[in-house]
Design an enzyme around this catalytic site. Sequence first.
Site, PDB file in Angstrom:
ATOM      1  N   LYS A  14       0.850  -1.208   0.000  1.00  0.00           N
ATOM      2  CA  LYS A  14       0.000   0.000   0.000  1.00  0.00           C
ATOM      3  C   LYS A  14       0.873   1.241   0.000  1.00  0.00           C
ATOM      4  O   LYS A  14       2.035   1.211   0.403  1.00  0.00           O
ATOM      5  CB  LYS A  14      -0.926   0.022   1.219  1.00  0.00           C
ATOM      6  CG  LYS A  14      -0.250  -0.021   2.611  1.00  0.00           C
ATOM      7  CD  LYS A  14       0.229   1.304   3.162  1.00  0.00           C
ATOM      8  CE  LYS A  14       0.887   1.168   4.536  1.00  0.00           C
ATOM      9  NZ  LYS A  14       1.636   2.354   4.966  1.00  0.00           N
ATOM     10  N   ASP A 146      -2.004  -2.091  10.265  1.00  0.00           N
ATOM     11  CA  ASP A 146      -2.034  -2.090   8.800  1.00  0.00           C
ATOM     12  C   ASP A 146      -2.472  -3.429   8.199  1.00  0.00           C
ATOM     13  O   ASP A 146      -2.473  -3.579   6.980  1.00  0.00           O
ATOM     14  CB  ASP A 146      -0.638  -1.762   8.244  1.00  0.00           C
ATOM     15  CG  ASP A 146      -0.318  -0.274   8.327  1.00  0.00           C
ATOM     16  OD1 ASP A 146      -1.245   0.532   8.538  1.00  0.00           O
ATOM     17  OD2 ASP A 146       0.874   0.076   8.168  1.00  0.00           O
TER      18      ASP A 146
HETATM   19  O1  C5P Z   1       0.001  -1.671  14.827  1.00  0.00           O
HETATM   20  P1  C5P Z   1       1.446  -1.920  14.578  1.00  0.00           P
HETATM   21  O2  C5P Z   1       1.982  -3.062  15.415  1.00  0.00           O
HETATM   22  O3  C5P Z   1       1.801  -2.065  13.153  1.00  0.00           O
HETATM   23  O4  C5P Z   1       2.200  -0.609  15.071  1.00  0.00           O
HETATM   24  C1  C5P Z   1       3.591  -0.585  15.232  1.00  0.00           C
HETATM   25  C2  C5P Z   1       3.967   0.611  16.071  1.00  0.00           C
HETATM   26  O5  C5P Z   1       3.725   1.815  15.347  1.00  0.00           O
HETATM   27  C3  C5P Z   1       3.194   0.768  17.355  1.00  0.00           C
HETATM   28  O6  C5P Z   1       3.771   0.028  18.392  1.00  0.00           O
HETATM   29  C4  C5P Z   1       3.308   2.272  17.606  1.00  0.00           C
HETATM   30  O7  C5P Z   1       4.580   2.594  18.131  1.00  0.00           O
HETATM   31  C5  C5P Z   1       3.255   2.848  16.206  1.00  0.00           C
HETATM   32  N1  C5P Z   1       1.894   3.238  15.804  1.00  0.00           N
HETATM   33  C6  C5P Z   1       1.320   4.347  16.406  1.00  0.00           C
HETATM   34  N2  C5P Z   1       0.057   4.724  16.032  1.00  0.00           N
HETATM   35  C7  C5P Z   1      -0.621   4.038  15.082  1.00  0.00           C
HETATM   36  C8  C5P Z   1      -0.037   2.916  14.442  1.00  0.00           C
HETATM   37  C9  C5P Z   1       1.225   2.543  14.836  1.00  0.00           C
HETATM   38  O8  C5P Z   1       1.912   4.987  17.275  1.00  0.00           O
HETATM   39  N3  C5P Z   1      -1.846   4.452  14.744  1.00  0.00           N
END
Ligand code: C5P
Length: 312
Positions: A14, A146
């Site tokens: 994406k 994501d």
């Molecule tokens: O959801 P995911 O595990 O992919 O997110 C990885 C990291 O990215 C989270 O631990 C956080 O530090 C950051 N993140 C965030 N806000 C979001 C998505 C991700 O702070 N909306």
Amino acid sequence: MSRPGAVTVRAPAKVNLELRVGTPREDGYHELATVFQAISLFDDVTVTPLEDAEPGTVEVGLSGENTDGVPADESNLAVRAVRLLTEQTGIDEAVRIDVRKHIPVAAGMAGGSADAAAALLACDVLWQIGLGRDGLHDMAAELGSDVPFPLLGGTAVGTGRGEQLTPALVRGEYLWVVAAHSRSLSTPAVFAEIDRLRKGKVLAVPTVSQDLMQALGAGNPAALGAHLANDLQPAACSLLPDLLRVLEAGDTCDALGSVVSGSGPTVAFLARDGEHALDIAASVRGVDTVAAVHQVSGPAHGVRVVSVQPQS
Ligand code: C5P
């Protein structure tokens, strides 16, 4: 009906056409408003039953041009996807997951998330669970912010931490030149950097721009190019200053717009037509920190089963 053998699912990368980031939440995530578009750069994930292995065995095989930095152990998001499905359904049949990677790794293109979404659908088909894309959404969201989007594909507005999706009305096809960087960026580090850069500022509730949505609805690439935006771009550029040279390489060819995708460091350039895309690609290839350049189009489909082998 006999059980299927190996199931292969294709999942898209994406780009974020717009990414607005609000304040950090209690749970550490940031409230987002984003517009995702799936592009024609895919990973293929094949899940094969292992007849003679212990229940719960999950083997991983990696191939393709981009496997550096991809873990082949329990921390691989596709393995975590299979584990979560096992936990929720009680089915713990031994499998092998083969990931053929084309999507740049740790690049802001959600390649690991695409693999996890593909693994969920492949096991859903292999184990004849029948959840389908909609039924897999909550598990996908648990795996990562994501992961739900590649289940859906197309173009969609993401809110919450990015996992709540609303499909967007889009006309036409958009031609992208995607420049992967020779270095990677950690998503948490980029979010921490935006917090540092914006410390003390009062932030509005994030929303996506109506101008950008109208450009998509009208199928107007020039208007879309003018409204590409990413709040994380200054943070990514602060951590990796040579990203500015990549962005400039697109400017010199009058790209309709350019944007760092997600937490970066991949940069997406919007082209007028195929010839313009070739020009942009040639210019961007000249930047020494660019590792790979892909000419792709969007919107692309979400996860799709591309083959089901008969059971051997
Ligand atoms: O959801 P995911 O595990 O992919 O997110 C990885 C990291 O990215 C989270 O631990 C956080 O530090 C950051 N993140 C965030 N806000 C979001 C998505 C991700 O702070 N909306």
